[in-house]
Motif scaffolding. Structure first.
Motif: not given
Lengths: 265, 322
Positions: A4, A6-12, A112
């Motif tokens: 986790i 190095s993963l970025q949270i999707v922010n839409e 989501p």
């Protein structure tokens, strides 16, 4: 939990949340499977097969029976207007209903994903695939056949504009299928009402024209009528069907989103 | 931190009706952070309806609620960004493989290097025991494999709240044990809200329990309190011999309110209702054993089994709120 980091949270924003992932999934159904070339082949046989037959095979067999290229162009656009519309109805009949009935829509909506993004993804991915495979590819092949045959000279811009009218006509039926899919739970009403609209609009137009003579110009089928003269180098006889069909398609889209937001899973 | 910040789920008068059927009646539910919350009830009690309301899949008829402080009606996309959900009868795209299914769901939450995403998916497949079936289309999966996939997809995003609707359904005993182990392991990272009718599992892992019946919340309490019962402190004594002398001695004590006696196969069982637990703990056994003819086989404070509590509440419509 290592991956986790190095993963970025999707922010839409909420209204378009999940849209890109849904489009990617819908696109993969067309372009990630054999569906794209199977559909390309089917539509080649349906729309360009008749051109091959009339423009090349019939003259080779019997020159006297050979139709003129302008007549073949009429057949090409006639087939385009009628058969590709049925094709869209068949391809889109289960786009929403199928997902509602199988339960996958409920699964998607537990993620989501906004309801609007779900509908828009269906429109964009299927719209692009249908326009590319049926309108652009078959139009290009058709244009090349007439170009190589050489009896008539088709100017590219008017020909493309004529294809644009056919494409808009198909988008009307695509959005109609989407909105019907949000209101009904069976494929029958989706395809049945679409066919009724296709067949009934001429009759309805004539009836209403007795009171409002301008009414038939609003009908989407006028786009098909206007496409052939435009492809032959004429001008667009009226913008009214273009505007009316665009507005109706947009209305269907908004209505589909509105209805889908009220859907309970 | 205020107490309200500790509630992951907080509903107030949450109700749902379908035509003339009231599926959920004025539910007030509070679920604390990092709890494993067992949500029980007979079929048709309203458990799945509650879960769907929390996820925004259906709309309340009246009342409302919040998850992580977000309104369930207005902000349900925000809520779902922090949730993993396993439905009772989940459906996935049958043409996809297990890996593709996890990849598809993970992309709703994460962006970034492909390797990192694939590692996360591989870890999740490993956790669910699906590594060697990862690249098979799921249309060939058994019920148990689909359930494992359901649990895997629900937690591929490391949710702050895991909602599981009957997670152990369709699983063999080994699979059930695995699910419970996963839930125990996730407890420190997440809150788990799950519905089930397998009461043994609930008793094993849950710290808080709510019982729903006919759409109404009839009990909500920490597991220990629920199992202790609400009819006072009871000691159970199983013995052999003539208890009449001991009974006279015990009954005279003011901290003993009553004794229920049953007898079977030469053994006598007492259920001693006491008003002072501390005195009973130190004196009751001595009073009985003062009579040398009596042999005590079992002695201890009465502990209810969850099944017993559940049936009493559901069949007797007893209300238990702690």
């Amino acid at each position: 939990m290592s991956s986790i980091s190095s993963l970025q949270i999707v922010n839409e924003s909420p209204w378009r949340s999940g849209f890109m992932n849904m489009v990617r999934k819908e696109n993969s159904l067309w372009w990630g499977t054999r569906k794209w070339w199977v559909q390309s082949l089917i539509w080649f046989l349906i729309l360009n097969g008749i051109v091959v037959l009339l423009l090349w095979i019939v003259p080779a067999v019997d020159k006297e029976e050979a139709p003129r290229a302008s007549e073949v162009l009429g057949v090409f656009f006639g087939f385009f207007g009628a058969l590709s519309t049925f094709g869209v109805m068949i391809l889109m009949q289960s786009a929403i209903v199928g997902e509602k009935n199988s339960g996958t829509a409920a699964w998607i909506m537990s993620n989501p994903v906004s309801r609007g993004a779900f509908i828009l993804a269906k429109l964009i991915a299927n719209g692009i695939a249908i326009l590319t495979i049926i309108v652009v590819l078959q139009g290009l092949i058709g244009y090349m056949q007439f170009f190589l045959h050489g009896e008539i000279v088709l100017r590219p811009i008017p020909f493309m504009a004529a294809l644009g009218l056919q494409g808009l006509h198909l988008m009307f039926y695509l959005t109609l299928a989407l909105v019907l899919g949000t209101f009904f739970n069976g494929r029958g009403p989706v395809i049945g009402i679409s066919i009724a609209v296709l067949i009934g609009q001429d009759l309805l137009g004539q009836l209403i024209a007795m009171k409002f003579p301008w009414f038939p110009t609003l009908m989407p089928m006028r786009l098909v009528d206007m496409a052939l003269p435009l492809a032959q180098g004429g001008t667009l006889s009226s913008y009214t069907p273009v505007i009316a069909t665009t507005l109706m398609s947009l209305s269907f889209l908004l209505l589909a989103i509105w209805r889908f937001r009220r859907e309970e899973f | 931190m205020e107490m309200s910040d500790n509630w992951v789920i907080n509903t107030h008068s949450l109700s749902k009706s379908y035509k003339d059927v009231e599926a959920l009646k004025s539910l007030d539910l509070k679920v604390a952070k990092n709890s494993i919350f067992g949500f029980l009830g007979p079929n048709g009690a309203g458990k799945t309806t509650t879960i769907k309301l929390l996820l925004g899949l259906i709309r309340p008829t009246s009342g409302g609620g919040s998850v992580f402080g977000h309104d369930i009606l207005r902000d349900n996309v925000e809520i779902r960004k922090r949730i993993g959900y396993l439905a009772q009868n989940p459906s996935y795209y049958k043409h996809m493989t297990a890996r593709e299914t996890l990849r598809f769901r993970a992309r709703f939450f994460y962006t970034g290097p492909k390797d990192a995403l694939e590692n996360r998916i591989a870890e999740t497949l490993e956790m669910a025991g699906l590594t060697n079936k990862a690249d098979r289309p799921i249309k060939g999966f058994s019920g148990g494999e689909l359930q494992r996939l359901g649990i895997a997809q629900a937690q591929v995003n490391h949710p702050d709240l895991l909602i599981l609707d009957e997670p152990a359904a369709n699983l063999d005993p080994g699979g059930r044990r695995d699910v419970l182990e996963v839930m125990e392991r996730l407890r420190k990272y997440t809150t788990i809200f799950y519905s089930t009718h397998i009461l043994d599992d609930v008793q094993q892992v849950s710290d808080t329990v709510a019982i729903l019946n006919h759409g109404e919340l009839v009990a909500q309490a920490p597991m220990e309190e629920l199992l202790a019962g609400n009819d006072g402190t009871i000691y159970t004594v199983v013995m052999e011999g003539d208890p009449s002398g001991a009974q006279a001695r015990v009954t005279r004590r003011e901290w003993v309110s009553s004794i229920d006696t049953t007898s079977m196969n030469g053994r006598i069982t007492w259920r001693v209702h006491v008003t002072d637990e501390e005195v009973a703990k130190s004196d009751l056994l001595r009073l009985i054993l003062a009579d040398e003819d009596i042999k005590v086989i079992e002695f201890g404070r009465k502990q209810y089994e969850l099944e017993e509590v559940f049936l009493r509440i559901v069949e007797g419509e007893e209300n238990v709120q702690y």
